[in-house]
Write a protein that holds these residues in place. Structure first.
Motif, PDB file in Angstrom:
ATOM      1  N   ALA A   1       0.825  -1.206   0.000  1.00  0.00           N
ATOM      2  CA  ALA A   1       0.000   0.000   0.000  1.00  0.00           C
ATOM      3  C   ALA A   1       0.862   1.259   0.000  1.00  0.00           C
ATOM      4  O   ALA A   1       0.531   2.249  -0.657  1.00  0.00           O
ATOM      5  CB  ALA A   1      -0.936  -0.006   1.204  1.00  0.00           C
ATOM      6  N   LYS A   2       1.961   1.230   0.727  1.00  0.00           N
ATOM      7  CA  LYS A   2       2.822   2.415   0.827  1.00  0.00           C
ATOM      8  C   LYS A   2       3.493   2.748  -0.505  1.00  0.00           C
ATOM      9  O   LYS A   2       3.583   3.910  -0.894  1.00  0.00           O
ATOM     10  CB  LYS A   2       3.887   2.199   1.903  1.00  0.00           C
ATOM     11  CG  LYS A   2       3.363   2.248   3.331  1.00  0.00           C
ATOM     12  CD  LYS A   2       4.485   1.975   4.323  1.00  0.00           C
ATOM     13  CE  LYS A   2       3.978   1.982   5.748  1.00  0.00           C
ATOM     14  NZ  LYS A   2       5.057   1.646   6.727  1.00  0.00           N
ATOM     15  N   VAL A   3       3.990   1.721  -1.202  1.00  0.00           N
ATOM     16  CA  VAL A   3       4.791   1.985  -2.401  1.00  0.00           C
ATOM     17  C   VAL A   3       3.958   2.040  -3.677  1.00  0.00           C
ATOM     18  O   VAL A   3       4.421   2.552  -4.701  1.00  0.00           O
ATOM     19  CB  VAL A   3       5.904   0.936  -2.563  1.00  0.00           C
ATOM     20  CG1 VAL A   3       6.792   0.919  -1.339  1.00  0.00           C
ATOM     21  CG2 VAL A   3       5.333  -0.448  -2.837  1.00  0.00           C
ATOM     22  N   GLY A   4       2.733   1.547  -3.636  1.00  0.00           N
ATOM     23  CA  GLY A   4       1.918   1.547  -4.840  1.00  0.00           C
ATOM     24  C   GLY A   4       1.416   2.937  -5.199  1.00  0.00           C
ATOM     25  O   GLY A   4       0.875   3.642  -4.341  1.00  0.00           O
ATOM     26  N   ASP A   5       1.601   3.340  -6.458  1.00  0.00           N
ATOM     27  CA  ASP A   5       0.981   4.588  -6.909  1.00  0.00           C
ATOM     28  C   ASP A   5      -0.531   4.429  -6.924  1.00  0.00           C
ATOM     29  O   ASP A   5      -1.280   5.366  -6.631  1.00  0.00           O
ATOM     30  CB  ASP A   5       1.475   4.949  -8.311  1.00  0.00           C
ATOM     31  CG  ASP A   5       2.970   5.221  -8.325  1.00  0.00           C
ATOM     32  OD1 ASP A   5       3.430   6.000  -7.475  1.00  0.00           O
ATOM     33  OD2 ASP A   5       3.674   4.644  -9.171  1.00  0.00           O
ATOM     34  N   ILE A   6      -0.988   3.235  -7.287  1.00  0.00           N
ATOM     35  CA  ILE A   6      -2.375   2.815  -7.127  1.00  0.00           C
ATOM     36  C   ILE A   6      -2.338   1.475  -6.414  1.00  0.00           C
ATOM     37  O   ILE A   6      -1.477   0.638  -6.678  1.00  0.00           O
ATOM     38  CB  ILE A   6      -3.104   2.705  -8.480  1.00  0.00           C
ATOM     39  CG1 ILE A   6      -3.330   4.101  -9.065  1.00  0.00           C
ATOM     40  CG2 ILE A   6      -4.436   1.973  -8.326  1.00  0.00           C
ATOM     41  CD1 ILE A   6      -4.084   4.105 -10.401  1.00  0.00           C
ATOM     42  N   VAL A   7      -3.267   1.264  -5.503  1.00  0.00           N
ATOM     43  CA  VAL A   7      -3.338   0.039  -4.714  1.00  0.00           C
ATOM     44  C   VAL A   7      -4.552  -0.765  -5.172  1.00  0.00           C
ATOM     45  O   VAL A   7      -5.609  -0.193  -5.441  1.00  0.00           O
ATOM     46  CB  VAL A   7      -3.441   0.357  -3.209  1.00  0.00           C
ATOM     47  CG1 VAL A   7      -3.500  -0.923  -2.383  1.00  0.00           C
ATOM     48  CG2 VAL A   7      -2.272   1.238  -2.767  1.00  0.00           C
ATOM     49  N   VAL A   8      -4.396  -2.075  -5.270  1.00  0.00           N
ATOM     50  CA  VAL A   8      -5.503  -2.957  -5.621  1.00  0.00           C
ATOM     51  C   VAL A   8      -5.815  -3.841  -4.428  1.00  0.00           C
ATOM     52  O   VAL A   8      -4.955  -4.600  -3.959  1.00  0.00           O
ATOM     53  CB  VAL A   8      -5.172  -3.831  -6.842  1.00  0.00           C
ATOM     54  CG1 VAL A   8      -6.373  -4.717  -7.204  1.00  0.00           C
ATOM     55  CG2 VAL A   8      -4.773  -2.975  -8.038  1.00  0.00           C
ATOM     56  N   ALA A   9      -7.035  -3.740  -3.908  1.00  0.00           N
ATOM     57  CA  ALA A   9      -7.482  -4.583  -2.804  1.00  0.00           C
ATOM     58  C   ALA A   9      -8.321  -5.716  -3.381  1.00  0.00           C
ATOM     59  O   ALA A   9      -9.432  -5.496  -3.851  1.00  0.00           O
ATOM     60  CB  ALA A   9      -8.297  -3.764  -1.802  1.00  0.00           C
TER      61      ALA A   9
END
Length: 318
Positions: free
Chosen positions: A115-123
């Motif tokens: 979550a921290k490093v993602g420019d966009i996060v996929v849950a």
């Protein structure tokens, strides 16, 4: 609900039923699309995904959940020239085989780090686990929610059963400092991977997206374009039920036919893995969504399908 939806929910998670063989890269106009998205059977297009990636703000995709849907998205992202950080509930070491398959642009870490490093996060985890999503690490991020409500798996959730909330609104409430966009929840992982097409292709498919933040939806639409899909904005998270299980746009349109009747779950699974998907245009998605009427909350798993569930299914969407 048709057998195919049940397969999507449970059977596809169970590697003990039949081995699943995904192609190493999507198919474009009848030809294999290279992992760099550089090859097309239509040479006059001259489109290179790396050029689009350079125009995008997204360089790294953080995945919380790396099972069926998550790994399909990761493969598309790698093919589009993005870096991916994979995570699941079992720890980074459990993802070593997938990381090795994806190559140098992929690495495994914890959900918080993804979550921290993602420019966009996929849950992309079972909805029942949505409160485990790292709220602090995802603060300020655009988070794509692929999750759906299946009461047999998730247990009954009163707010969803009464239509007081949609599942994505629950996720937004938990990740209150993030911007949630519902996407990739209405297509199964096999069709998600194999139906990706270059921009401008006559066989380009679309998927619906929903969210409360216009810029977040724009960012996700740009990502989907990079991954090989058009997007159709169906409104806010309150309207996201229009792409949930049991709605007209959910899973079925991406299949040419329905599975044969009177077959065993194993035979239905084989049909699922061997059936080539069909493109679903943005216009078709708009039409299906516009005609949607709200029915019973959540998806349903047929008993003959759920009876084949194994321990491996617990992480089917991770």
């Amino acid at each position: 609900m048709s057998v195919v939806v049940g397969i999507h929910i449970r059977i596809l998670a169970s590697v003990s039923v039949l081995p699943l063989m995904l192609p190493s890269s999507p198919v474009v106009n009848g030809s294999q699309l290279s992992l760099s998205f550089r090859c097309s059977s239509r040479s006059d297009r001259g489109w290179v995904a790396v050029n689009r990636m350079e125009q995008s703000m997204t360089r790294t995709l953080g995945l919380i959940g790396s099972g069926m849907i998550g790994s399909a998205i990761a493969r598309l992202a790698i093919g589009a020239g993005l870096d991916v950080v994979l995570s699941n509930s079992s720890g980074p070491a459990s993802l070593d085989p997938l990381v090795a398959e994806l190559g140098s642009r992929a690495r495994a870490s914890t959900p918080s780090e993804a979550a921290k490093v993602g420019d966009i996060v996929v849950a992309t985890i079972p909805l029942t686990a949505y409160k485990s999503l790292p709220a602090d690490a995802a603060a300020g991020k655009v988070v794509i929610d692929t999750m759906n409500y299946y009461p047999q798996r998730d247990g009954r959730i009163a707010e969803l059963d009464s239509f007081a909330s949609t599942s994505s609104e629950l996720v937004q409430r938990h990740l209150e400092r993030s911007r949630i966009v519902k996407a990739f929840n209405n297509i199964d992982f096999q069709r998600l991977f194999t139906l990706a097409r270059l921009a401008g292709s006559d066989e380009r498919s679309a998927v619906p997206i929903a969210g409360n933040d216009e810029q977040a939806k724009s960012d996700v639409a740009s990502l989907l374009d990079l991954l090989g899909y058009d997007s159709v904005d169906i409104g806010t998270l309150t309207e996201s039920w229009r792409s949930e299980p049991e709605t007209p746009v959910y899973v079925k349109p991406y299949f040419p036919t329905q599975p044969p009747e009177g077959v065993t779950p194993e035979e239905a699974y084989r049909w699922f893995t061997e059936t080539t998907g069909v493109p679903v245009s943005a216009a078709t998605v708009r039409g299906l969504v516009a005609g949607t009427e709200r029915g019973t909350a959540g998806g349903y798993v047929p008993e003959d399908v759920s009876s084949l569930r194994t321990d491996a299914d617990r992480n089917w969407n991770e």
